[in-house]
Design a protein around this motif. Structure first.
Motif, PDB file in Angstrom:
ATOM      1  N   LEU A 287      13.483 -13.261 -76.818  1.00 27.21           N
ATOM      2  CA  LEU A 287      13.262 -14.567 -77.454  1.00 27.21           C
ATOM      3  C   LEU A 287      11.962 -15.183 -76.955  1.00 27.21           C
ATOM      4  CD1 LEU A 287      16.891 -16.022 -77.180  1.00 27.21           C
ATOM      5  CD2 LEU A 287      15.861 -14.873 -79.145  1.00 27.21           C
ATOM      6  N   ARG A 288      10.945 -14.355 -76.833  1.00 29.34           N
ATOM      7  CA  ARG A 288       9.686 -14.824 -76.257  1.00 29.34           C
ATOM      8  C   ARG A 288       9.056 -15.954 -77.064  1.00 29.34           C
ATOM      9  NH1 ARG A 288       5.579 -10.181 -75.296  1.00 29.34           N
ATOM     10  NH2 ARG A 288       7.282  -9.590 -73.898  1.00 29.34           N
ATOM     11  N   PRO A 289       8.953 -15.870 -78.401  1.00 32.31           N
ATOM     12  CA  PRO A 289       8.354 -16.998 -79.140  1.00 32.31           C
ATOM     13  C   PRO A 289       9.127 -18.300 -78.948  1.00 32.31           C
ATOM     14  CG  PRO A 289       8.437 -15.038 -80.515  1.00 32.31           C
ATOM     15  CD  PRO A 289       9.251 -14.741 -79.302  1.00 32.31           C
ATOM     16  N   PHE A 290      10.447 -18.201 -78.959  1.00 33.86           N
ATOM     17  CA  PHE A 290      11.257 -19.406 -78.769  1.00 33.86           C
ATOM     18  C   PHE A 290      11.056 -19.992 -77.378  1.00 33.86           C
ATOM     19  CE2 PHE A 290      15.272 -21.243 -77.224  1.00 33.86           C
ATOM     20  CZ  PHE A 290      15.390 -22.308 -78.101  1.00 33.86           C
ATOM     21  N   MET A 291      11.011 -19.140 -76.357  1.00 33.88           N
ATOM     22  CA  MET A 291      10.802 -19.618 -74.995  1.00 33.88           C
ATOM     23  C   MET A 291       9.425 -20.252 -74.837  1.00 33.88           C
ATOM     24  SD  MET A 291      13.638 -18.998 -73.391  1.00 33.88           S
ATOM     25  CE  MET A 291      13.204 -19.055 -71.652  1.00 33.88           C
ATOM     26  N   GLN A 292       8.421 -19.686 -75.496  1.00 34.25           N
ATOM     27  CA  GLN A 292       7.087 -20.270 -75.429  1.00 34.25           C
ATOM     28  C   GLN A 292       7.041 -21.633 -76.103  1.00 34.25           C
ATOM     29  OE1 GLN A 292       4.524 -17.285 -77.107  1.00 34.25           O
ATOM     30  NE2 GLN A 292       4.447 -16.063 -75.224  1.00 34.25           N
ATOM     31  N   ARG A 293       7.727 -21.760 -77.248  1.00 33.27           N
ATOM     32  CA  ARG A 293       7.762 -23.067 -77.919  1.00 33.27           C
ATOM     33  C   ARG A 293       8.498 -24.096 -77.071  1.00 33.27           C
ATOM     34  NH1 ARG A 293       8.922 -19.866 -82.569  1.00 33.27           N
ATOM     35  NH2 ARG A 293      11.132 -20.425 -82.358  1.00 33.27           N
ATOM     36  N   MET A 294       9.577 -23.678 -76.425  1.00 30.99           N
ATOM     37  CA  MET A 294      10.303 -24.595 -75.555  1.00 30.99           C
ATOM     38  C   MET A 294       9.445 -25.025 -74.374  1.00 30.99           C
ATOM     39  SD  MET A 294      13.315 -25.321 -76.703  1.00 30.99           S
ATOM     40  CE  MET A 294      14.085 -25.919 -75.199  1.00 30.99           C
ATOM     41  N   SER A 295       8.686 -24.084 -73.820  1.00 33.18           N
ATOM     42  CA  SER A 295       7.813 -24.418 -72.696  1.00 33.18           C
ATOM     43  C   SER A 295       6.710 -25.380 -73.122  1.00 33.18           C
ATOM     44  CB  SER A 295       7.218 -23.136 -72.108  1.00 33.18           C
ATOM     45  OG  SER A 295       6.351 -23.428 -71.039  1.00 33.18           O
ATOM     46  N   GLN A 296       6.129 -25.144 -74.286  1.00 34.58           N
ATOM     47  CA  GLN A 296       5.087 -26.044 -74.780  1.00 34.58           C
ATOM     48  C   GLN A 296       5.646 -27.432 -75.073  1.00 34.58           C
ATOM     49  OE1 GLN A 296       3.453 -23.995 -78.148  1.00 34.58           O
ATOM     50  NE2 GLN A 296       2.442 -22.417 -76.903  1.00 34.58           N
ATOM     51  N   TRP A 297       6.852 -27.482 -75.647  1.00 36.47           N
ATOM     52  CA  TRP A 297       7.464 -28.778 -75.922  1.00 36.47           C
ATOM     53  C   TRP A 297       7.756 -29.533 -74.625  1.00 36.47           C
ATOM     54  CZ3 TRP A 297      11.928 -31.216 -74.553  1.00 36.47           C
ATOM     55  CH2 TRP A 297      12.271 -32.357 -75.270  1.00 36.47           C
ATOM     56  N   ALA A 298       8.241 -28.806 -73.602  1.00 32.79           N
ATOM     57  CA  ALA A 298       8.555 -29.447 -72.331  1.00 32.79           C
ATOM     58  C   ALA A 298       7.289 -29.959 -71.647  1.00 32.79           C
ATOM     59  CB  ALA A 298       9.294 -28.468 -71.420  1.00 32.79           C
ATOM     60  N   GLU A 299       6.214 -29.207 -71.725  1.00 33.93           N
ATOM     61  CA  GLU A 299       4.962 -29.658 -71.115  1.00 33.93           C
ATOM     62  C   GLU A 299       4.432 -30.918 -71.788  1.00 33.93           C
ATOM     63  OE1 GLU A 299       2.288 -26.414 -71.308  1.00 33.93           O
ATOM     64  OE2 GLU A 299       3.271 -25.255 -69.704  1.00 33.93           O
ATOM     65  N   THR A 300       4.736 -31.068 -73.075  1.00 38.91           N
ATOM     66  CA  THR A 300       4.232 -32.225 -73.817  1.00 38.91           C
ATOM     67  C   THR A 300       5.115 -33.452 -73.647  1.00 38.91           C
ATOM     68  OG1 THR A 300       3.293 -30.723 -75.463  1.00 38.91           O
ATOM     69  CG2 THR A 300       3.499 -33.039 -76.086  1.00 38.91           C
ATOM     70  N   HIS A 301       6.434 -33.268 -73.652  1.00 42.97           N
ATOM     71  CA  HIS A 301       7.359 -34.398 -73.694  1.00 42.97           C
ATOM     72  C   HIS A 301       8.080 -34.658 -72.375  1.00 42.97           C
ATOM     73  CE1 HIS A 301       6.911 -33.089 -77.918  1.00 42.97           C
ATOM     74  NE2 HIS A 301       7.090 -34.360 -78.217  1.00 42.97           N
ATOM     75  N   ASN A 302       8.040 -33.730 -71.452  1.00 40.71           N
ATOM     76  CA  ASN A 302       8.776 -33.908 -70.195  1.00 40.71           C
ATOM     77  C   ASN A 302       7.780 -34.082 -69.052  1.00 40.71           C
ATOM     78  OD1 ASN A 302      10.529 -33.943 -68.065  1.00 40.71           O
ATOM     79  ND2 ASN A 302      11.486 -31.974 -68.500  1.00 40.71           N
ATOM     80  N   PRO A 303       7.662 -35.284 -68.492  1.00 44.85           N
ATOM     81  CA  PRO A 303       6.684 -35.486 -67.411  1.00 44.85           C
ATOM     82  C   PRO A 303       7.052 -34.776 -66.117  1.00 44.85           C
ATOM     83  CG  PRO A 303       8.032 -37.450 -67.708  1.00 44.85           C
ATOM     84  CD  PRO A 303       8.389 -36.521 -68.820  1.00 44.85           C
ATOM     85  N   PHE A 304       8.316 -34.349 -65.986  1.00 45.88           N
ATOM     86  CA  PHE A 304       8.746 -33.677 -64.766  1.00 45.88           C
ATOM     87  C   PHE A 304       8.718 -32.152 -64.891  1.00 45.88           C
ATOM     88  CE2 PHE A 304      10.867 -37.807 -64.671  1.00 45.88           C
ATOM     89  CZ  PHE A 304      10.500 -38.254 -63.418  1.00 45.88           C
ATOM     90  N   TYR A 305       8.253 -31.642 -66.023  1.00 41.23           N
ATOM     91  CA  TYR A 305       8.269 -30.191 -66.215  1.00 41.23           C
ATOM     92  C   TYR A 305       7.217 -29.500 -65.357  1.00 41.23           C
ATOM     93  CZ  TYR A 305       8.285 -25.673 -68.558  1.00 41.23           C
ATOM     94  OH  TYR A 305       8.359 -24.330 -68.827  1.00 41.23           O
ATOM     95  N   SER A 306       6.070 -30.113 -65.196  1.00 36.60           N
ATOM     96  CA  SER A 306       4.995 -29.538 -64.388  1.00 36.60           C
ATOM     97  C   SER A 306       4.305 -30.667 -63.640  1.00 36.60           C
ATOM     98  CB  SER A 306       3.991 -28.778 -65.271  1.00 36.60           C
ATOM     99  OG  SER A 306       3.410 -29.650 -66.232  1.00 36.60           O
ATOM    100  N   GLY A 307       3.526 -30.287 -62.657  1.00 39.11           N
ATOM    101  CA  GLY A 307       2.817 -31.280 -61.876  1.00 39.11           C
ATOM    102  C   GLY A 307       3.443 -31.489 -60.508  1.00 39.11           C
ATOM    103  N   ALA A 308       3.036 -32.581 -59.880  1.00 43.17           N
ATOM    104  CA  ALA A 308       3.469 -32.839 -58.509  1.00 43.17           C
ATOM    105  C   ALA A 308       4.949 -33.178 -58.417  1.00 43.17           C
ATOM    106  CB  ALA A 308       2.636 -33.979 -57.913  1.00 43.17           C
ATOM    107  N   TYR A 309       5.530 -33.704 -59.493  1.00 43.15           N
ATOM    108  CA  TYR A 309       6.932 -34.125 -59.463  1.00 43.15           C
ATOM    109  C   TYR A 309       7.820 -33.173 -60.266  1.00 43.15           C
ATOM    110  CZ  TYR A 309       4.687 -38.409 -57.881  1.00 43.15           C
ATOM    111  OH  TYR A 309       3.925 -39.313 -57.193  1.00 43.15           O
ATOM    112  N   ALA A 310       7.406 -31.924 -60.371  1.00 44.90           N
ATOM    113  CA  ALA A 310       8.163 -30.971 -61.185  1.00 44.90           C
ATOM    114  C   ALA A 310       9.529 -30.661 -60.579  1.00 44.90           C
ATOM    115  CB  ALA A 310       7.364 -29.681 -61.358  1.00 44.90           C
TER     116      ALA A 310
END
Length: 210
Positions: A149-172
């Motif tokens: 499910l690589r395309p689906f996982m990539q879309r989920m990761s991109q969505w999380a990076e855009t809408h979830n401030p805790f997905y990446s960064g110092a407060y991940a």
């Protein structure tokens, strides 16, 4: 003309995280398999650093003579801090549960071995075993999903990076800390018999027989 050569990089413990076209390849880490491969290769190639092995044996003997579990010490040294910190948290929960159990059974004057046996029968031990099994199953599911499910996982990761401030960064790690604390509290309650114990308390406070 030159000959075509192919680079085979495994998905587990691989070193290349990007393809030639720039797309990302997800790699999975298996530290236990890596350690065993080092030992096997060292024995077969006769290049095993026996000085370090003997030094580890001497340290283990010294720890056992001091009354310290050499296996627990070795696991703490071998595992990275990201893996040993949850183990430490689980050990603290077990310590609190064992202390409560010792106070609860103080009137029975049980020995240390009998207290350990009573603690091993705690519902918290069963719940912790379920945590281990669930973590292993979740790892397999995530690995399969990243392949099939690589395309689906990539879309989920991109969505999380855009809408979830805790997905990446110092407060991940803050987002994952919330369910971790909930699991630890649930484990503590189960260990004390306040949750998932399967026992109903009588009016006098004693549990009813099964």
């Amino acid at each position: 003309m030159g000959a075509v050569k192919y680079l085979s990089d495994p998905g587990i413990n691989g070193s290349h995280t990007r393809r030639l076209d720039g797309t990302e390849v997800q790699k999975f880490v298996a530290p236990k398999a890596t350690l065993m491969s080092y030992i096997i290769k060292g024995i077969l190639d006769q290049r095993l650093p026996w000085a370090l092995v003997i030094l580890g044996v001497m340290i283990a003997i010294t720890l056992e003579l001091c009354g310290i579990s050499s296996l627990a010490f070795a696991v703490g040294v071998y595992l990275p801090l990201s893996a040993s910190a949850p183990i430490l948290a689980g050990g603290l929960v077990r310590k609190l549960v064992d202390r409560h159990l010792a106070d609860k059974l103080a009137a029975r004057k049980l020995s240390q071995a009998e207290l350990a046996a009573e603690s091993d029968k705690s519902p918290g031990v069963l719940l912790a075993s379920g945590y281990i099994a669930g973590g292993a199953i979740a790892g397999i599911v995530i690995a399969l999903a990243s392949v099939f499910l690589r395309p689906f996982m990539q879309r989920m990761s991109q969505w999380a990076e855009t809408h979830n401030p805790f997905y990446s960064g110092a407060y991940a790690d803050a987002l994952s800390l919330i369910p971790f604390v909930c699991l630890a509290v649930l484990l503590y309650l189960a260990g004390r018999g306040l949750f998932l114990s399967g026992e109903k308390a009588q009016p006098n406070g004693t549990p009813s027989p099964p």
